[in-house]
Design a protein around this motif. Structure first.
Motif, PDB file in Angstrom:
ATOM      1  N   ILE A 253      27.536  17.420   3.173  1.00 50.05           N
ATOM      2  CA  ILE A 253      26.410  17.697   2.392  1.00 50.05           C
ATOM      3  C   ILE A 253      25.343  16.971   3.056  1.00 50.05           C
ATOM      4  O   ILE A 253      24.147  17.204   2.914  1.00 50.05           O
ATOM      5  CB  ILE A 253      26.570  17.627   0.900  1.00 50.05           C
ATOM      6  N   TYR A 254      25.493  15.514   3.207  1.00 53.20           N
ATOM      7  CA  TYR A 254      24.530  14.809   3.864  1.00 53.20           C
ATOM      8  C   TYR A 254      24.037  15.056   5.265  1.00 53.20           C
ATOM      9  O   TYR A 254      22.724  15.064   5.282  1.00 53.20           O
ATOM     10  CB  TYR A 254      24.953  13.236   3.790  1.00 53.20           C
ATOM     11  N   VAL A 255      24.885  15.783   5.891  1.00 55.01           N
ATOM     12  CA  VAL A 255      24.441  16.122   7.305  1.00 55.01           C
ATOM     13  C   VAL A 255      23.531  17.215   7.040  1.00 55.01           C
ATOM     14  O   VAL A 255      22.506  17.313   7.719  1.00 55.01           O
ATOM     15  CB  VAL A 255      25.709  16.870   7.953  1.00 55.01           C
ATOM     16  N   TYR A 256      23.278  17.934   6.038  1.00 55.23           N
ATOM     17  CA  TYR A 256      22.597  19.130   5.861  1.00 55.23           C
ATOM     18  C   TYR A 256      21.229  18.605   5.051  1.00 55.23           C
ATOM     19  O   TYR A 256      20.031  18.947   5.533  1.00 55.23           O
ATOM     20  CB  TYR A 256      22.979  20.211   4.650  1.00 55.23           C
ATOM     21  N   VAL A 257      21.197  17.607   4.235  1.00 58.07           N
ATOM     22  CA  VAL A 257      20.077  17.397   3.520  1.00 58.07           C
ATOM     23  C   VAL A 257      19.342  16.065   3.895  1.00 58.07           C
ATOM     24  O   VAL A 257      18.505  15.710   3.461  1.00 58.07           O
ATOM     25  CB  VAL A 257      20.417  17.272   1.965  1.00 58.07           C
ATOM     26  N   LYS A 258      20.099  15.176   4.619  1.00 53.48           N
ATOM     27  CA  LYS A 258      19.864  13.898   5.210  1.00 53.48           C
ATOM     28  C   LYS A 258      19.393  13.167   4.058  1.00 53.48           C
ATOM     29  O   LYS A 258      18.230  12.276   4.382  1.00 53.48           O
ATOM     30  CB  LYS A 258      18.589  14.300   6.309  1.00 53.48           C
ATOM     31  N   ASP A 259      19.582  13.009   2.825  1.00 57.46           N
ATOM     32  CA  ASP A 259      19.337  12.133   2.041  1.00 57.46           C
ATOM     33  C   ASP A 259      20.530  11.917   0.997  1.00 57.46           C
ATOM     34  O   ASP A 259      21.152  12.801   0.406  1.00 57.46           O
ATOM     35  CB  ASP A 259      18.304  12.450   1.110  1.00 57.46           C
ATOM     36  N   TRP A 260      21.122  10.531   0.792  1.00 55.71           N
ATOM     37  CA  TRP A 260      22.327  10.242   0.127  1.00 55.71           C
ATOM     38  C   TRP A 260      22.413  10.535  -1.274  1.00 55.71           C
ATOM     39  O   TRP A 260      23.146  11.269  -1.822  1.00 55.71           O
ATOM     40  CB  TRP A 260      22.707   8.909   0.333  1.00 55.71           C
ATOM     41  N   SER A 261      21.022  10.339  -1.952  1.00 56.33           N
ATOM     42  CA  SER A 261      20.853  10.609  -3.212  1.00 56.33           C
ATOM     43  C   SER A 261      20.917  12.291  -3.522  1.00 56.33           C
ATOM     44  O   SER A 261      21.539  12.765  -4.574  1.00 56.33           O
ATOM     45  CB  SER A 261      19.901  10.149  -3.960  1.00 56.33           C
ATOM     46  N   THR A 262      20.236  13.049  -2.702  1.00 54.08           N
ATOM     47  CA  THR A 262      20.449  14.272  -2.878  1.00 54.08           C
ATOM     48  C   THR A 262      21.733  15.067  -2.632  1.00 54.08           C
ATOM     49  O   THR A 262      22.252  15.770  -3.307  1.00 54.08           O
ATOM     50  CB  THR A 262      19.169  14.800  -2.058  1.00 54.08           C
ATOM     51  N   ALA A 263      22.402  14.339  -1.522  1.00 52.33           N
ATOM     52  CA  ALA A 263      23.836  14.702  -1.209  1.00 52.33           C
ATOM     53  C   ALA A 263      24.567  14.489  -2.577  1.00 52.33           C
ATOM     54  O   ALA A 263      25.585  15.386  -2.818  1.00 52.33           O
ATOM     55  CB  ALA A 263      24.177  14.013  -0.182  1.00 52.33           C
ATOM     56  N   GLU A 264      24.435  13.505  -3.081  1.00 50.11           N
ATOM     57  CA  GLU A 264      25.259  13.110  -4.090  1.00 50.11           C
ATOM     58  C   GLU A 264      25.026  14.137  -5.582  1.00 50.11           C
ATOM     59  O   GLU A 264      25.939  14.631  -6.274  1.00 50.11           O
ATOM     60  CB  GLU A 264      25.148  11.530  -4.785  1.00 50.11           C
ATOM     61  N   ASP A 265      23.896  14.411  -5.577  1.00 53.35           N
ATOM     62  CA  ASP A 265      23.419  15.406  -6.702  1.00 53.35           C
ATOM     63  C   ASP A 265      23.882  16.675  -6.434  1.00 53.35           C
ATOM     64  O   ASP A 265      24.578  17.538  -7.285  1.00 53.35           O
ATOM     65  CB  ASP A 265      21.805  15.595  -6.662  1.00 53.35           C
ATOM     66  N   ILE A 266      23.825  17.398  -5.328  1.00 56.84           N
ATOM     67  CA  ILE A 266      24.499  18.431  -4.642  1.00 56.84           C
ATOM     68  C   ILE A 266      26.075  18.538  -4.939  1.00 56.84           C
ATOM     69  O   ILE A 266      26.560  19.492  -5.490  1.00 56.84           O
ATOM     70  CB  ILE A 266      24.050  18.792  -3.320  1.00 56.84           C
TER      71      ILE A 266
END
Length: 166
Positions: A12-25
């Protein structure tokens, strides 16, 4: 979560480039699977099913109004780098960081093809099933992504890709 959580978070991080957003997703994906696990028909592996859910959530996020800024983080470099001597690790990070930055600047369709093929090491067939598009489309995306990367990268960084046929 224990079995696929770390993989999905990085994916997910590869897509959104933000760890907190990746954790939320990731949390949204796990909750959605928990609520709808009875719909899983086992036609593919659970990892593939969760990856597809994650891709859909990432696409939703990238289209949303909340996604106003794109940040490239050194965390991606740390994630990919291996444990070598300090000097070699630094040299490796410097060389790889430019290539990673260029990959992350590609349009999402090309970026996901590169990431899934080279970093996740999925086959063309697996990628086409995951993204729900024909294998030839994946091959075209990889070819175009490589052409874009070739124009942006130094020839020493490009050595690993230049002889490869897609």
């Amino acid at each position: 979560m224990d079995e696929h959580g770390e993989y999905l978070l990085r994916f997910i991080y590869v897509y959104v480039k933000d760890w907190s957003t990746a954790e939320d997703i990731l949390q949204e994906v796990i909750v959605a699977y928990y609520l709808k696990s009875h719909q899983f028909e086992s036609r593919s592996s659970l990892k593939t099913y969760l990856s597809k859910m994650a891709i859909n959530r990432c696409h939703d996020h990238l289209r949303s109004w909340k996604n106003r800024r794109i940040v490239f983080s050194d965390a991606m470099t740390q994630w990919i780098s291996s444990s070598k001597s300090t000097e070699k690790t630094y040299e490796h990070q410097v060389v790889r960081s430019d290539l990673i930055k260029n990959v992350m600047e590609l349009p999402i369709t090309y970026r996901e093809a590169i990431i899934l093929y080279y970093y996740q090491q999925l086959t063309m067939k697996e990628i086409s099933e995951l993204l729900a598009c024909p294998e030839n489309t994946i091959k075209t995306r990889l070819r175009r992504a490589k052409r874009l990367l070739k124009n942006k990268t130094d020839s020493s960084e490009w050595e690993g890709f230049q002889d490869e046929q897609i």
